[in-house]
Design a protein around this motif. Structure first.
Motif, PDB file in Angstrom:
ATOM      1  N   LEU A  84       6.488 -25.969   2.523  1.00 23.83           N
ATOM      2  CA  LEU A  84       6.051 -25.871   2.194  1.00 23.83           C
ATOM      3  C   LEU A  84       4.566 -25.094   2.561  1.00 23.83           C
ATOM      4  N   ILE A  85       5.139 -25.890   4.405  1.00 29.10           N
ATOM      5  CA  ILE A  85       3.701 -24.442   4.722  1.00 29.10           C
ATOM      6  C   ILE A  85       3.347 -23.133   4.927  1.00 29.10           C
ATOM      7  N   HIS A  86       5.435 -22.642   4.910  1.00 24.90           N
ATOM      8  CA  HIS A  86       5.170 -20.930   4.580  1.00 24.90           C
ATOM      9  C   HIS A  86       4.710 -20.885   3.660  1.00 24.90           C
ATOM     10  N   ALA A  87       5.144 -21.490   1.797  1.00 24.80           N
ATOM     11  CA  ALA A  87       4.904 -21.325   0.400  1.00 24.80           C
ATOM     12  C   ALA A  87       3.762 -20.858   0.854  1.00 24.80           C
ATOM     13  N   ILE A  88       2.875 -21.540   1.376  1.00 27.97           N
ATOM     14  CA  ILE A  88       1.569 -21.897   1.704  1.00 27.97           C
ATOM     15  C   ILE A  88       1.264 -20.272   2.546  1.00 27.97           C
ATOM     16  N   GLU A  89       1.796 -20.311   3.312  1.00 31.34           N
ATOM     17  CA  GLU A  89       1.157 -19.152   4.219  1.00 31.34           C
ATOM     18  C   GLU A  89       1.505 -17.673   3.687  1.00 31.34           C
ATOM     19  N   ASP A  90       2.365 -17.772   2.682  1.00 35.29           N
ATOM     20  CA  ASP A  90       3.102 -16.429   1.978  1.00 35.29           C
ATOM     21  C   ASP A  90       2.313 -15.998   0.817  1.00 35.29           C
ATOM     22  N   LEU A  91       0.916 -16.312   0.860  1.00 30.63           N
ATOM     23  CA  LEU A  91       0.558 -16.133  -0.704  1.00 30.63           C
ATOM     24  C   LEU A  91       0.251 -15.347  -0.413  1.00 30.63           C
ATOM     25  N   PRO A  92      -0.499 -14.100  -1.290  1.00 34.36           N
ATOM     26  CA  PRO A  92      -0.764 -12.752  -0.841  1.00 34.36           C
ATOM     27  C   PRO A  92      -2.648 -13.261  -1.237  1.00 34.36           C
ATOM     28  N   PHE A  93      -3.192 -13.925  -0.917  1.00 34.64           N
ATOM     29  CA  PHE A  93      -4.769 -13.892  -1.303  1.00 34.64           C
ATOM     30  C   PHE A  93      -5.183 -14.755  -0.104  1.00 34.64           C
ATOM     31  N   LEU A 200      -5.429  -7.698  -3.110  1.00 32.32           N
ATOM     32  CA  LEU A 200      -5.242  -6.095  -2.676  1.00 32.32           C
ATOM     33  C   LEU A 200      -5.171  -6.294  -1.213  1.00 32.32           C
ATOM     34  N   ALA A 201      -6.991  -5.808  -0.961  1.00 35.40           N
ATOM     35  CA  ALA A 201      -7.048  -5.501   0.697  1.00 35.40           C
ATOM     36  C   ALA A 201      -6.922  -7.024   1.190  1.00 35.40           C
ATOM     37  N   HIS A 202      -7.608  -7.919   1.097  1.00 35.36           N
ATOM     38  CA  HIS A 202      -7.191  -9.153   1.506  1.00 35.36           C
ATOM     39  C   HIS A 202      -5.827  -9.674   1.807  1.00 35.36           C
ATOM     40  N   ALA A 203      -5.447  -9.472   1.101  1.00 31.15           N
ATOM     41  CA  ALA A 203      -3.434  -9.368   1.109  1.00 31.15           C
ATOM     42  C   ALA A 203      -2.964  -8.620   1.854  1.00 31.15           C
ATOM     43  N   ALA A 204      -3.850  -7.375   1.951  1.00 31.80           N
ATOM     44  CA  ALA A 204      -3.471  -5.859   3.332  1.00 31.80           C
ATOM     45  C   ALA A 204      -3.758  -7.122   4.732  1.00 31.80           C
ATOM     46  N   VAL A 209      -3.058  -8.916  10.283  1.00 30.89           N
ATOM     47  CA  VAL A 209      -2.957  -9.644  10.760  1.00 30.89           C
ATOM     48  C   VAL A 209      -1.839 -10.621  11.646  1.00 30.89           C
ATOM     49  N   ARG A 210      -0.874 -10.751  10.296  1.00 30.04           N
ATOM     50  CA  ARG A 210       0.242 -11.502  10.868  1.00 30.04           C
ATOM     51  C   ARG A 210       1.583 -10.072  11.794  1.00 30.04           C
ATOM     52  N   ALA A 211       1.205  -8.844  11.540  1.00 31.89           N
ATOM     53  CA  ALA A 211       2.514  -8.117  12.564  1.00 31.89           C
ATOM     54  C   ALA A 211       1.361  -8.481  14.116  1.00 31.89           C
ATOM     55  N   GLN A 212       0.721  -8.456  13.816  1.00 29.05           N
ATOM     56  CA  GLN A 212      -0.555  -8.768  15.376  1.00 29.05           C
ATOM     57  C   GLN A 212       0.123  -9.980  16.177  1.00 29.05           C
ATOM     58  N   GLU A 222       1.322   0.243  14.244  1.00 28.62           N
ATOM     59  CA  GLU A 222       1.811   1.031  13.457  1.00 28.62           C
ATOM     60  C   GLU A 222       2.136   0.510  12.017  1.00 28.62           C
ATOM     61  N   VAL A 223       2.055  -0.996  11.112  1.00 23.91           N
ATOM     62  CA  VAL A 223       1.977  -1.213  10.142  1.00 23.91           C
ATOM     63  C   VAL A 223       0.915  -0.754   9.167  1.00 23.91           C
ATOM     64  N   THR A 224      -0.423  -0.339   9.386  1.00 27.45           N
ATOM     65  CA  THR A 224      -1.196  -0.512   9.503  1.00 27.45           C
ATOM     66  C   THR A 224      -1.340   0.870   8.296  1.00 27.45           C
ATOM     67  N   PRO A 225      -0.806   1.678   9.417  1.00 29.16           N
ATOM     68  CA  PRO A 225      -1.509   3.448   7.956  1.00 29.16           C
ATOM     69  C   PRO A 225      -1.039   3.105   6.711  1.00 29.16           C
ATOM     70  N   GLU A 226       0.433   2.352   6.923  1.00 28.69           N
ATOM     71  CA  GLU A 226       1.398   2.609   5.321  1.00 28.69           C
ATOM     72  C   GLU A 226       0.674   1.185   4.657  1.00 28.69           C
ATOM     73  N   ILE A 227       0.464   0.148   5.176  1.00 23.95           N
ATOM     74  CA  ILE A 227      -0.315  -0.906   4.148  1.00 23.95           C
ATOM     75  C   ILE A 227      -1.792  -0.242   3.863  1.00 23.95           C
ATOM     76  N   SER A 228      -2.643   0.233   4.511  1.00 24.41           N
ATOM     77  CA  SER A 228      -3.739  -0.022   4.091  1.00 24.41           C
ATOM     78  C   SER A 228      -4.023   1.729   3.249  1.00 24.41           C
ATOM     79  N   GLY A 229      -2.969   2.736   3.290  1.00 28.74           N
ATOM     80  CA  GLY A 229      -3.075   3.669   2.371  1.00 28.74           C
ATOM     81  C   GLY A 229      -2.422   3.332   1.179  1.00 28.74           C
ATOM     82  N   ALA A 230      -1.859   2.443   1.003  1.00 27.86           N
ATOM     83  CA  ALA A 230      -1.326   1.737  -0.239  1.00 27.86           C
ATOM     84  C   ALA A 230      -2.366   1.081  -1.107  1.00 27.86           C
TER      85      ALA A 230
END
Length: 257
Positions: A84-93, A200-204, A209-212, A222-230
């Motif tokens: 349950l905890i991980h399912a909430i955290e994994d929501l992309p919004f 989608l910006a909120h998902a980015a 933040v998760r990567a940090q 390292e991951v921001t250019p690809e994530i934000s570029g999309a």
């Protein structure tokens, strides 16, 4: 009757703990939450508000749940409930937890799986598992350490004391404290505003933040250019840029695409 209710207000999904007055957390409550979160994930929702009915957000776990457990079944319980905890955290919004009153143990830990925690002025929070010789085991200590630091996390758990909303706002556990009067409506409006934003910006943002948290600022770099570029390929960004250039800031609307 399910102890969990799921409703929608446009792009906002609203999950309500609905087993008043105390909304005790047991297998049925967790199963209902898992089912509701899965339904939200499969829907077109662009935001989630998690709230509760009753005089308390939750009085914590129904202690009857613990009585038959041994070492093996106890470990399995936590493995199951972490889904349950991980399912909430994994929501992309954006996900928002609204605590209007007393919020103990498992419900407090569920709130920490949400992106943001709103609390009414009179709300109180506690990880009181010490009364049954247990440590919080749905991710509370580690997620409190993320927000408030390890010393504060240990203090909440070691003392088993109740802490007010204002104190936990100072410790960066609670994001905002709102007046008791009109709290439910204000929390709903806040969550709805986020759900109407650039999804989608909120998902980015969540991914960065998760990567940090996992590897520090340089790992996020390292991951921001690809994530934000999309995002430059999204309709929301293209339309918002055009709106900004034509009408100025703050006029754009978003569809989550």
């Amino acid at each position: 009757m399910s102890p969990v209710r799921l409703d929608f207000d446009g792009p906002l999904a609203v999950i309500t703990l609905d087993a008043p007055p105390l909304n005790l957390v047991d297998a049925a409550m967790v199963d209902g939450l898992v089912e509701a979160v899965a339904a939200v994930a499969a829907s077109d929702a662009r935001g989630l508000l998690l709230q509760a009915n009753g005089r308390a957000v939750s009085g914590g776990v129904d202690v009857n749940t613990f009585a038959p457990l041994d070492e093996e079944t106890g470990a399995q319980l936590w493995r199951d409930w972490f889904e349950l905890i991980h399912a909430i955290e994994d929501l992309p919004f954006p996900t928002v937890f609204a605590a209007h009153a007393l919020c103990l143990t498992a419900a407090f830990e569920i709130s920490l799986a949400c992106d943001l925690l709103l609390a009414a002025e009179s709300a109180r929070f506690g990880l009181v598992e010490l009364v049954v010789g247990l440590t919080p085991s749905m991710g509370g200590p580690q997620r409190l350490a993320e927000r408030a630091g390890p010393a504060r996390a240990r203090e909440l758990v070691y003392t088993g004391e109740l802490f007010g909303a204002a104190t936990l706002e100072q410790w960066n556990v609670v994001n905002r404290v709102l007046p008791d009067e009109g709290f439910a409506a204000a929390a709903h409006a806040f969550a709805l505003r986020l759900a109407n934003g650039p999804t989608l910006a909120h998902a980015a943002t969540k991914a960065i933040v998760r990567a940090q948290l996992a590897g520090g600022a340089r790992a996020a770099d390292e991951v921001t250019p690809e994530i934000s570029g999309a995002l430059f390929g999204t309709s929301d960004l293209k339309n918002a840029v055009a709106s900004f250039l034509q009408d100025g800031p703050g006029k754009a609307t978003y569809t989550g695409r």
